[in-house]
Design an enzyme around this catalytic site. Structure first.
Site: not given
Ligand code: AMP
Ligand code: ZN
Length: 152
Positions: A100, A102
């Site tokens: 993903h 950001h």
């Molecule tokens: P990372 O540390 O780059 O893997 O970031 C994962 C991101 O996914 C974090 O910013 C979380 O807040 C976000 N996240 C986790 N679960 C969900 C969800 N169900 N819907 C939207 N965002 C999510």
């Protein structure tokens, strides 16, 4: 992958506030945003880390992130800039094993608010926030009109 939360969001079986999607990717609000408008762009096909991601799809992911960052400037979020960040692998603090990107809108002088948002990670009016982003995307599609109404 049914045990992957982002695959479930893509499939519509887990809740999310989507702001954009096409055949190959989907963008939705982060559930724990650092700043209002914090959005994640994900490929629709599961790829845990960059080594599993088709580079063409990776380029498309970045193109969508680029466009979302412009929409955040153009729409009601009135951003002055954005952080585009991709954490690849646990070593890089990736916590959700579905790639993903950001896209985090920034404003001039928001350093303190950003640091607070990083600690608190509280959602801000998801419906209004999504509308501000989709309006920004629509504004990018409209031609710029000069004072005589001529499109450029
Ligand atoms: P990372 O540390 O780059 O893997 O970031 C994962 C991101 O996914 C974090 O910013 C979380 O807040 C976000 N996240 C986790 N679960 C969900 C969800 N169900 N819907 C939207 N965002 C999510
Ligand atoms: Zn997945």
């Amino acid at each position: 992958m049914s045990d992957c939360v982002f695959c479930r969001i893509v499939a519509g079986t887990a809740p999310a506030t989507k702001v954009h999607e096409d055949d190959t990717l989907c963008a939705f609000l982060d559930i724990r945003p650092i700043a209002r408008g914090h959005t994640l762009v994900v490929p629709k096909t599961h790829a845990a880390e960059l080594d599993e991601l088709d580079p063409e799809l990776g380029a498309h992911l970045f193109r969508a992130g680029h466009r979302l960052a412009l929409a955040m400037r153009r729409g009601a979020l009135a951003a002055d800039g954005a952080n585009l960040v991709l954490n690849d692998g646990r070593a890089a603090f990736q916590t959700v094993p579905h790639i993903h990107l950001h896209v985090i809108p920034r404003k001039h002088g928001d350093r303190l608010a950003f640091a607070k948002g990083f600690l608190l990670r509280r959602p801000h009016d998801p419906v209004g926030t999504a509308a501000a982003i989709t309006e920004g995307l629509a504004a990018l599609d409209r031609p710029n009109l000069d004072s005589e109404g001529t499109a450029s």
